[in-house]
Design a protein around this motif. Structure first.
Motif, PDB file in Angstrom:
ATOM      1  N   UNK A 166      34.725  41.821  49.549  1.00 58.43           N
ATOM      2  CA  UNK A 166      35.124  42.154  51.079  1.00 58.43           C
ATOM      3  C   UNK A 166      36.317  41.444  51.510  1.00 58.43           C
ATOM      4  N   UNK A 167      35.809  39.964  51.541  1.00 62.98           N
ATOM      5  CA  UNK A 167      36.660  39.027  52.297  1.00 62.98           C
ATOM      6  C   UNK A 167      38.085  38.812  51.593  1.00 62.98           C
ATOM      7  N   UNK A 168      37.873  38.465  50.176  1.00 66.66           N
ATOM      8  CA  UNK A 168      39.142  38.076  49.516  1.00 66.66           C
ATOM      9  C   UNK A 168      39.384  38.739  48.103  1.00 66.66           C
ATOM     10  N   UNK A 169      38.965  39.905  48.055  1.00 68.58           N
ATOM     11  CA  UNK A 169      38.960  40.514  46.570  1.00 68.58           C
ATOM     12  C   UNK A 169      38.597  39.443  45.616  1.00 68.58           C
ATOM     13  N   UNK A 170      37.625  38.539  45.909  1.00 64.75           N
ATOM     14  CA  UNK A 170      37.479  37.483  44.917  1.00 64.75           C
ATOM     15  C   UNK A 170      36.129  37.497  44.192  1.00 64.75           C
ATOM     16  N   UNK A 171      36.119  36.676  43.019  1.00 59.98           N
ATOM     17  CA  UNK A 171      34.970  36.522  42.056  1.00 59.98           C
ATOM     18  C   UNK A 171      34.154  35.368  42.831  1.00 59.98           C
ATOM     19  N   UNK A 172      32.863  35.685  43.208  1.00 58.12           N
ATOM     20  CA  UNK A 172      32.120  34.496  44.054  1.00 58.12           C
ATOM     21  C   UNK A 172      31.836  33.508  42.922  1.00 58.12           C
ATOM     22  N   UNK A 173      31.763  33.778  41.379  1.00 59.93           N
ATOM     23  CA  UNK A 173      31.768  32.727  40.455  1.00 59.93           C
ATOM     24  C   UNK A 173      32.904  31.845  40.255  1.00 59.93           C
ATOM     25  N   UNK A 174      33.950  31.954  41.232  1.00 65.98           N
ATOM     26  CA  UNK A 174      34.933  31.002  41.124  1.00 65.98           C
ATOM     27  C   UNK A 174      35.056  30.492  42.593  1.00 65.98           C
ATOM     28  N   UNK A 175      34.712  31.231  43.662  1.00 64.68           N
ATOM     29  CA  UNK A 175      35.245  30.797  44.865  1.00 64.68           C
ATOM     30  C   UNK A 175      34.612  29.613  45.269  1.00 64.68           C
ATOM     31  N   UNK A 176      35.141  28.543  46.093  1.00 61.94           N
ATOM     32  CA  UNK A 176      34.756  27.499  46.650  1.00 61.94           C
ATOM     33  C   UNK A 176      33.566  27.543  47.632  1.00 61.94           C
ATOM     34  N   UNK A 321      46.611  34.013  43.217  1.00 62.79           N
ATOM     35  CA  UNK A 321      46.580  35.035  43.967  1.00 62.79           C
ATOM     36  C   UNK A 321      46.044  36.129  43.290  1.00 62.79           C
ATOM     37  N   UNK A 322      45.564  37.149  43.963  1.00 61.30           N
ATOM     38  CA  UNK A 322      45.052  38.318  43.376  1.00 61.30           C
ATOM     39  C   UNK A 322      45.918  39.831  43.886  1.00 61.30           C
ATOM     40  N   UNK A 323      45.789  40.947  42.982  1.00 60.80           N
ATOM     41  CA  UNK A 323      46.381  41.984  43.366  1.00 60.80           C
ATOM     42  C   UNK A 323      45.432  43.124  43.859  1.00 60.80           C
ATOM     43  N   UNK A 324      45.581  43.800  44.894  1.00 60.33           N
ATOM     44  CA  UNK A 324      44.665  44.733  45.229  1.00 60.33           C
ATOM     45  C   UNK A 324      45.336  46.301  45.378  1.00 60.33           C
ATOM     46  N   UNK A 325      44.742  47.183  44.960  1.00 60.68           N
ATOM     47  CA  UNK A 325      45.286  48.469  44.858  1.00 60.68           C
ATOM     48  C   UNK A 325      44.488  49.206  46.278  1.00 60.68           C
ATOM     49  N   UNK A 374      39.437  50.320  48.169  1.00 53.14           N
ATOM     50  CA  UNK A 374      39.943  48.966  47.623  1.00 53.14           C
ATOM     51  C   UNK A 374      39.730  48.819  46.179  1.00 53.14           C
ATOM     52  N   UNK A 375      40.467  48.461  45.501  1.00 48.82           N
ATOM     53  CA  UNK A 375      40.515  48.089  43.993  1.00 48.82           C
ATOM     54  C   UNK A 375      40.972  47.020  43.517  1.00 48.82           C
ATOM     55  N   UNK A 376      40.505  46.493  42.284  1.00 47.57           N
ATOM     56  CA  UNK A 376      41.056  45.499  41.685  1.00 47.57           C
ATOM     57  C   UNK A 376      40.735  44.017  41.870  1.00 47.57           C
ATOM     58  N   UNK A 377      41.556  43.379  42.739  1.00 43.09           N
ATOM     59  CA  UNK A 377      41.424  42.166  43.243  1.00 43.09           C
ATOM     60  C   UNK A 377      41.188  40.952  41.580  1.00 43.09           C
ATOM     61  N   UNK A 378      40.373  40.238  41.858  1.00 48.85           N
ATOM     62  CA  UNK A 378      40.182  39.366  40.620  1.00 48.85           C
ATOM     63  C   UNK A 378      40.086  40.086  39.415  1.00 48.85           C
ATOM     64  N   UNK A 379      39.577  41.405  39.465  1.00 50.93           N
ATOM     65  CA  UNK A 379      39.318  42.156  38.073  1.00 50.93           C
ATOM     66  C   UNK A 379      40.497  43.157  37.819  1.00 50.93           C
ATOM     67  N   UNK A 380      41.863  43.006  38.557  1.00 50.02           N
ATOM     68  CA  UNK A 380      42.788  43.920  38.572  1.00 50.02           C
ATOM     69  C   UNK A 380      43.362  44.289  37.209  1.00 50.02           C
ATOM     70  N   UNK A 381      43.747  43.373  36.346  1.00 57.70           N
ATOM     71  CA  UNK A 381      44.289  43.607  35.172  1.00 57.70           C
ATOM     72  C   UNK A 381      43.380  43.924  34.146  1.00 57.70           C
ATOM     73  N   UNK A 382      42.069  43.391  34.383  1.00 57.61           N
ATOM     74  CA  UNK A 382      40.868  43.936  33.364  1.00 57.61           C
ATOM     75  C   UNK A 382      40.718  45.555  33.483  1.00 57.61           C
ATOM     76  N   UNK A 383      40.792  46.089  34.822  1.00 60.22           N
ATOM     77  CA  UNK A 383      40.580  47.314  34.858  1.00 60.22           C
ATOM     78  C   UNK A 383      41.848  48.174  34.704  1.00 60.22           C
TER      79      UNK A 383
END
Length: 479
Positions: A166-176, A321-325, A374-383
């Motif tokens: 929700x905060x940054x469309x990110x993967x908590x396993x990567x975020x600091x 950076x990540x892309x969000x739909x 909201x869609x994609x984020x860190x997983x945009x290309x994967x999906x």
């Protein structure tokens, strides 16, 4: 002359604050696109529904939040504020989608003592986990690893991971953890557990507050918006015609000042720092100035300085950076299962949406329902691959929306946006990387000032404060 690169909310704020410092001289704001405002975009549909394409609410209650509300007052937008109080259903009710069901997250002190699905234990027991977990001395680690270690895997999976989505469309396993959960992380490093550290910090803040002189009480008519947000217990706030009113007002203020020159469709392709100033290549032509204030994404700035400062460019490039739909829906009637902020989806569910915001629960727009997927984020290309069509994104969003919310009706209106590289990711080591970037600029005497979402926070409050700090920290500019 000072040149500001980027006409999003950060660049506009930097130009506005720069007007308070006459020593900066003439200001030129260069924007590569044909509009100002960046990712803040409030679009009216043919049926006069406001679709927010980017941020839609702002949180008060922090120094950065207070700064933004002070800016709102200075811009005379105070009467346009729409506050959402902490007692509002959208503030009280937040959902997650797990095991093909929507679950309400704990929203009161009493609820943390009960077992609430999808958790299999009362959340208060996470404190016992924190006391038992051994202290590990680390410079940084991922938020997921930190929370799993100290509070438990279920907290990491069902609270923290969707929150990071929700905060940054990110993967908590990567975020600091050191950056986005600095207080908790430092509590462990300094005191051994999160709980001990936070108790000591709270005591220190209470003692500090006692030493401050008491503020005289004023009538509500005399209170600033920041003071009202505290006394009235705002959870979030927005503006009557959408959040884009803020950058529009900043643009109007800047356009009316003869010290500022705003130029659209002006793309910077290269920056060369010289002993007597700076040369920028803009649309194939050279523009000279004394200093550059960059609000551009770090990766974009990297391409502009790499020929002269490859080491700096390498550091800037390491901030991904990540892309969000973003898919906005308008339904003709109320189709919500309950009044709430919306729901988030933990990555462990392995479905292609990050979450859904119930816009019309927060801000009524007649007897209709307005939702944003909201869609994609860190997983945009994967999906979705590298270049999905808007039609495909819409079909995926609508399918998931109907399944999760059990919607039978078709929407009256839809709007699809693909926000390419819109949110920086503060991966493990981000704080150290930012320190190296600023140290390099300082040690090489480069007349370059950085602000924006790539460095000190991705929220609107963060970037506006970063713009203010950037201007405040500027020494007397070169001539």
């Amino acid at each position: 002359m000072t040149v500001i690169l980027g006409g999003g909310i950060t660049g506009l704020s930097a130009a506005y604050y720069a007007l308070e410092n006459p020593k900066l001289g003439a200001l030129t704001l260069l924007e590569a696109s044909n509009r100002l405002g960046g990712w803040i975009r409030s679009q009216r549909s043919p049926n006069n529904i406001i679709f927010e394409k980017g941020p839609r609410t702002i949180r008060p209650g922090t120094p950065a939040g207070e700064n933004t509300l002070n800016l709102i007052d200075k811009l005379e937008l105070t009467d346009a504020i729409i506050p959402i109080k902490s007692s509002h259903p959208s503030a009280m009710n937040r959902l997650i989608y797990v095991n093909k069901k929507l679950h309400a997250l704990p929203n009161s002190l009493g609820s943390v003592f009960k077992i609430k699905s999808p958790f299999r234990r009362p959340l208060i027991t996470a404190l016992w986990n924190d006391f038992r977990a051994p202290k590990l001395v680390k410079e940084d680690e991922s938020i997921y690893s930190f929370v799993e270690r100290r509070l438990g895997k279920d907290i990491a999976d069902y609270l923290i991971s969707p929150m990071i989505c929700g905060i940054c469309a990110g993967n908590s396993k990567k975020i600091s953890a050191k950056f986005l959960m600095e207080s908790f992380f430092e509590a462990e490093q300094q005191h051994g557990t999160i709980v001990k550290g936070m108790i000591k910090k709270t005591r220190s803040q209470i003692e500090k507050q006692k030493s401050l002189p008491l503020k005289s009480s004023n009538n509500s008519e005399c209170k600033t918006s920041a003071e009202r947000s505290v006394s009235e217990k705002w959870s979030v706030w927005s503006l009557q015609n959408g959040l884009e009113e803020l950058p529009k007002k900043l643009m109007d203020e800047l356009s009316s000042n003869n010290r500022v020159n705003i130029e659209l469709n002006k793309r910077c392709d290269n920056i060369t720092f010289k002993s007597d100033g700076v040369e920028l290549e803009i649309n194939g032509k050279i523009k000279k100035c004394s200093r550059v204030i960059s609000s551009l994404p770090a990766k974009t700035l990297a391409t502009l300085v790499k020929h002269q400062h490859p080491q700096l460019a390498n550091e800037l490039n390491e901030i991904p950076m990540v892309t969000v739909g973003v898919i906005n829906f308008h339904f003709s009637q109320n189709i919500l299962p309950m009044e709430a902020f919306g729901f988030l989806v933990p990555p462990s569910e392995q479905i292609p949406i990050l979450g859904v915001i119930f816009d019309s629960c927060m801000f009524k727009q007649g007897p209709t329902t307005v939702l944003t997927v909201m869609m994609g984020g860190d997983w945009f290309e994967q999906y979705f691959g590298q270049n999905p069509t808007k039609e495909y994104l819409l079909s995926v969003a609508l399918e998931n929306l109907k399944t999760i919310l059990n919607i039978k009706d078709d929407p009256v209106e839809v709007d699809v946006s693909i926000l390419k590289d819109c949110i920086p990711q503060y991966i493990v080591g981000h704080s150290q990387r930012c320190n190296r970037i600023h140290d390099y600029i300082s040690s090489h005497g480069i007349p370059l000032t950085l602000c924006g979402s790539s460095y000190e926070g991705v929220g609107i409050n963060d970037v506006i404060l970063s713009a203010k700090n950037a201007i405040d920290n500027l020494s007397t500019p070169r001539k």
